[in-house]
Scaffold this motif. Structure first.
Motif, short mmCIF file in Angstrom:
data_model
loop_
_atom_site.label_atom_id
_atom_site.label_comp_id
_atom_site.label_asym_id
_atom_site.label_seq_id
_atom_site.Cartn_x
_atom_site.Cartn_y
_atom_site.Cartn_z
N LEU A 184 0.83 -1.21 0.00
CA LEU A 184 0.00 0.00 0.00
C LEU A 184 0.86 1.25 0.00
O LEU A 184 0.57 2.22 -0.71
N SER A 185 1.92 1.26 0.78
CA SER A 185 2.71 2.50 0.84
C SER A 185 3.49 2.69 -0.47
O SER A 185 3.68 3.82 -0.91
N TYR A 186 3.91 1.58 -1.10
CA TYR A 186 4.58 1.73 -2.39
C TYR A 186 3.62 2.37 -3.40
O TYR A 186 3.99 3.28 -4.14
N LEU A 187 2.38 1.87 -3.39
CA LEU A 187 1.38 2.45 -4.30
C LEU A 187 1.15 3.93 -3.98
O LEU A 187 1.15 4.80 -4.86
N ALA A 188 0.99 4.23 -2.67
CA ALA A 188 0.70 5.60 -2.28
C ALA A 188 1.82 6.55 -2.68
O ALA A 188 1.58 7.69 -3.05
N PRO B 294 -6.75 7.07 -6.64
CA PRO B 294 -7.72 7.22 -5.53
C PRO B 294 -7.36 6.35 -4.32
O PRO B 294 -7.53 6.78 -3.17
N VAL B 295 -6.86 5.13 -4.58
CA VAL B 295 -6.50 4.25 -3.45
C VAL B 295 -5.42 4.92 -2.59
O VAL B 295 -5.41 4.80 -1.37
N VAL C 13 -5.11 5.32 1.43
CA VAL C 13 -3.98 4.80 2.20
C VAL C 13 -3.37 5.90 3.07
O VAL C 13 -3.09 5.69 4.25
N ARG C 14 -3.20 7.08 2.47
CA ARG C 14 -2.63 8.18 3.25
C ARG C 14 -3.54 8.60 4.39
O ARG C 14 -3.08 8.92 5.49
N GLY C 15 -4.86 8.58 4.13
CA GLY C 15 -5.82 8.90 5.18
C GLY C 15 -5.71 7.91 6.32
O GLY C 15 -5.68 8.27 7.50
#
Lengths: 282, 329, 345
Positions: free
Chosen positions: C122-126, C133-134, C138-140
């Motif tokens: 998730l953090s790699y994507l973020a 949008p994801v 994730v950041r939220g």
């Protein structure tokens, strides 16, 4: 304590690291600094020049040899609070890294005022006036001193680091790579100022740098260091024009001015080893 | 005002400027490249409508002081400005005969094939956790595949890695291949970085302050190594540097950047004689040289400018150029 | 040989040090527990013991002799994995923990492992796709990291997925009542279902584990995501990443290099998280009716069962030391500069 009369280093050495991998950073340096002397110490990284400068002001203790101030050992002066303050009043140090040498949470003025009050014994108003005057002398607008260290440029911060040293009007100023990180357009005015301060007040200067031209400009005596040792020591013009040590000659060769010929630098053959094997397809 | 106008004002161009390599398309052509940073106090223009062209095999020095935008320009060319608050615009950006099309969705920059780059300090630039050999082989393998020759054999890759270390003058090959960056000396690290940057066979090398972390003698060595190797493969080089003397000594042309613009483009060999922009002139005069030891006072931007204009007052150019934006984002 | 030994010293030294660290900890925990006010003999006999009786019981409990004698005896026993016998049940403390702890550890490991994998993805994507949008979600989620207590998430999960939606099985143990028990092999319940080939039980257990593990992941992963987003964001603009890309390494290599440099702080956090997850697992066991160490512990504290408490401290210390050994070894493998004796200047 008396006014600065002499700083003497006698066979000073400094080593770092664990016993089995001891590294001798400074190796038996003997040197005397007297009022009005402007000594430049040049050398490349790892030559021990910065360690030497730090030992001169008591930031590092020598592993061997002794350093004395007006004939009294530096170590004993640093032991007592009163004599330590006296020493700081006479000898000031400016480091290369100005980002870490100012408290990031205080304004620059607060940081600069401390030595003016504690060492020069000025009251708050007089200290503020001294801060303003010194800032102006260094070409920084006094209003800038009300900012925090992160809010001024590197050049301005470096000038203010020098200002903090000069507010106490020291008679010996030790500078470690103070202009190396700065743009050349800023370097000139700072170097002019350091030189003028020392000439006007008959103060002594120890200027440590890997930049030979800048060092040669501010100093009247040059020390060339390599591997912790002084390999050449003499009046600046003698060292520049008739160097005796081959290392000094190499160092001088690396600092030649603008090329005057046309285009030779590009096509001139250079000493690069040619590939042993046949070139692989690039 | 576009960068072109500024250059025209700065004086007549030398022939080399208008057409670096006769009858040949430039390797890199840039028109009106602008980089803006969004900051809390509004937008800052770090690079302001810069246009220039680089010939095949040509060496150009891009010099300027902190805040001039030179590093930002280099990063923009290489496609590294992917931050949300940075905006890069240009009307033309051609590399190796084709317009560069960059994916703006990915934060992780993609490589521009044929464009390599080296940075200021090899200690912080080389990957700290992998041995030099592994870093070298990673590039050689990828380059082999890109050539369409399929996956090169292990032995082949190893041999090529040794060959490249040899080319940059690293003799103790086996030890260097196994060493991690922090286990080498500064000069060796710099050479290793040059080997890794060039072993993929780039057409253009951008060198961002390649010598500022080095002592004077090592700086010359590094420059010579870099330029000899790129010369042998006719790789174009853009040297970004604050050291105007060193940079112009090793290049064909020198561009001077000031306040986000290229204010001067000259043949390097004649820069000292032909520079007309007051900033360039002042900069050249301010560099301390060994001859400065004889002076009572070093020239400063203000003093040189007063001399040129005959007015003893700082003008627009002489004010200390405060960094308009962060040099490297 | 000596050369090899020197090169491998960084991890050998850590492993050899482990038993010694454990002994020091056992000694300290012994002294701490020894100083807890309370008289175990009085607890056992209800305050009715006479002097002769008392001496016999003390001898039986190992409470006779001077403090140093007791300590040495205790350490001797600990080294042979003899943690004494419970005052209350009379059973061997080691076997009590042997029965209960593996299940808890399995749950904890599942939670930490899934947290780590999810957090990395998730953090790699973020970081690499900030406008996806994801990524915003994730950041939220990372922003409220640590603000989701496991007991609240667990209860909410039972309420929504069992009581309201009826998607999840009843929170009454690891297996549905119509599934036969699985014979014990390793003591790790889920692993045992696979080792014994009881895939019907694996399936049932997976269903029962889904909510507890999700509870652990949701309440723990936020801290990791937050840390990894920070680390990756810094690594994306770091000079080594740029140099890897510019010099022409493959995109896979660039990603590997990026992650390897950003990972060490997150690995350390994983180690800390293991401790929290172990605590969380005890709570989750209570919510979902799992057998584990939770109830055994609270009983032993309230009844002043010194061997059980001491045994627990020693075992937790052993597990923590092992976890941090793994964390250190992982970090030293990821970043050789962290190895002792690495020359960095």
């Amino acid at each position: 304590m008396d006014r600065f009369g002499q700083l003497a280093l006698d066979a000073v050495s400094k080593s770092f690291g664990p016993t089995h991998r001891r590294h001798l950073a400074v190796d038996g340096v003997t040197l005397e600094v007297t009022p009005g002397a402007r000594i430049g110490i040049v050398g490349e990284s790892g030559s021990g020049k910065s360690t030497l400068a730090r030992m001169m002001v008591g930031l590092d203790a020598p592993s061997a040899g002794s350093i004395s101030f007006n004939g009294v050992s530096l170590r004993s002066l640093l032991r007592l609070r009163a004599s330590r303050l006296e020493l700081r009043r006479e000898v000031q140090f400016v480091a290369q890294d100005t980002t870490s040498s100012f408290d990031p949470l205080r304004t620059l003025r607060d940081s600069i005022r401390v030595p003016a009050q504690r060492l020069a014994g000025l009251d708050r108003r007089a200290a503020d006036e001294r801060v303003d005057a010194t800032a102006v002398m260094l070409g920084v607008s006094p209003e800038l001193t009300d900012r925090h260290p992160g809010e001024v440029s590197g050049g301005q911060r470096q000038r203010l680091a020098i200002a903090r040293a000069l507010v106490v009007e020291p008679n010996l100023l030790v500078c470690d790579e103070v202009v190396s990180a700065l743009d050349v357009s800023v370097q000139g005015s700072i170097l002019n100022l350091l030189k003028r301060y020392c000439v006007d007040r008959d103060a002594a200067l120890v200027f440590v740098s890997h930049g030979l031209p800048a060092t040669a400009f501010v100093s009247d005596r040059l020390l060339v260091m390599r591997g912790g040792q002084v390999v050449e020591h003499g009046p600046t013009s003698t060292v520049l024009h008739s160097p005796t040590h081959p290392y000094t000659r190499d160092l001088l060769a690396a600092f030649h001015g603008p090329r005057s010929d046309t285009g030779a630098g590009v096509d001139a053959p250079v000493a690069l080893p040619l590939p042993r094997s046949q070139p692989a397809p690039a | 005002m576009t960068a072109r106008n500024v250059i025209d004002e700065a004086g007549p161009r030398t022939t080399a400027v208008s057409d670096p390599v006769e009858g040949d398309a430039p390797i890199l052509a840039v028109e009106d490249l602008t980089v803006r940073y969004g900051t809390r106090s509004g937008e800052v223009t770090a690079v302001d409508a810069v246009s220039f062209a680089l010939g095949h095999g040509e060496r150009v020095a891009l010099v300027g002081e902190s805040g001039s935008g030179k590093s930002t320009l280099g990063l923009a060319l290489a496609g590294f400005l992917t931050q949300d608050n940075v905006h890069v615009e240009c009307s033309r950006l051609d590399f190796a005969g084709a317009a560069l099309d960059r994916d703006t969705r990915s934060r992780l920059p993609r490589r521009t094939p044929g464009l390599s780059m080296i940075f200021q300090d090899a200690m912080t630039t080389l990957d700290p956790v992998w041995p030099i050999g592994s870093q070298l082989r990673a590039v050689i393998r990828a380059a082999g595949r890109a050539d369409g020759g399929g996956r090169p054999s292990r032995a082949d890759v190893r041999e090529r890695a040794r060959y490249w270390l040899d080319r940059v003058g690293l003799r103790d090959t086996e030890r260097v291949l196994r060493a991690r960056p922090y286990e080498l000396s500064g000069g060796m690290r710099q050479r290793a970085m040059i080997a890794i940057a060039l072993c993929g066979g780039p057409k253009l090398l951008i060198a961002d302050e390649p010598t500022s972390a080095l002592d004077a003698s090592l700086a010359r060595e590094a420059m010579e190594t870099m330029l000899t190797l790129t010369g042998q493969s006719s790789t174009s080089v853009l040297v970004i540097s604050h050291d105007i003397l060193l940079a112009q000594e090793y290049t064909d042309r020198t561009f001077v950047m000031y306040g986000g613009r290229i204010v001067e483009q000259r043949t390097s060999a004649r820069l000292v004689d032909t520079a007309t922009h007051p900033y360039t002139v002042a900069l050249l005069r301010c560099v301390p040289t060994l001859a400065s030891a004889e002076l009572d006072e070093l020239p400063t931007l203000a003093s040189v400018n007063a001399e040129i204009t005959g007015v003893d007052e700082p003008t627009e150019v002489t004010g200390t150029p405060e960094p308009a934006a962060k040099e490297s984002a | 040989m000596r050369q090899t030994l020197r090169r491998q010293r960084w991890w050998l030294a850590r492993i050899i040090a482990l038993p010694f660290q454990l002994i020091v900890f056992a000694a300290v925990s012994f002294l701490l527990v020894h100083n807890i006010p309370g008289d175990p003999v009085a607890v056992l006999t209800g305050g009715q013991a006479d002097a002769a009786n008392r001496a016999a019981i003390e001898k039986q409990l190992g409470l006779d002799g001077s403090l140093p004698t007791q300590l040495m005896r205790y350490l001797g026993h600990t080294l042979t994995f003899d943690l004494g016998h419970s005052y209350i049940t009379g059973r061997s403390v080691a076997s009590e923990f042997g029965d209960r702890l593996p299940a808890t550890i399995e749950l904890t490991l599942m939670g930490v492992f899934l947290s780590a994998v999810l957090a990395l993805g998730l953090s790699y994507l973020a970081v690499t796709r900030p406008r996806n949008p994801v990524s915003y979600l994730v950041r939220g989620y990372a922003r409220i990291a640590g603000g989701l207590p496991d007991f609240a998430v667990g209860v909410a999960a039972v309420f929504v997925f069992y009581a309201t939606l009826h998607w999840a099985p009843a929170p009454l143990g690891r297996l549905s009542s119509d599934v036969d028990d699985v014979p014990k092999v390793t003591g790790l319940p889920f692993l045992d279902t696979i080792l014994t080939g009881r895939f019907d039980a694996s399936w049932s257990m997976a269903g029962h584990l889904a909510l507890p593990v999700a509870t652990l992941v949701i309440s723990q992963a936020g801290v990791l995501v937050k840390m990894l987003i920070g680390g990756l964001e810094e690594a994306v603009d770091a000079a080594p990443t740029r140099f890897r890309i510019a010099s022409g390494a493959s995109p896979a290599m660039v990603r590997l290099s990026l992650v390897r440099r950003a990972l060490p702080p997150a690995v350390t956090t994983c180690g800390t998280l293991f401790g929290y997850a172990l605590g969380g697992a005890v709570i989750v066991e209570a919510i979902f009716g799992f057998a584990g160490i939770g109830s055994y512990l609270s009983d032993s504290v309230s009844s002043g069962d010194i061997p059980a408490m001491q045994g627990f401290l020693v075992i937790v210390a052993a597990v923590s030391l092992l976890v941090f050994l793994l964390v250190d070894l992982a970090n030293m493998s990821l970043d050789p500069r962290r190895r002792p004796g690495a020359r960095t200047d």
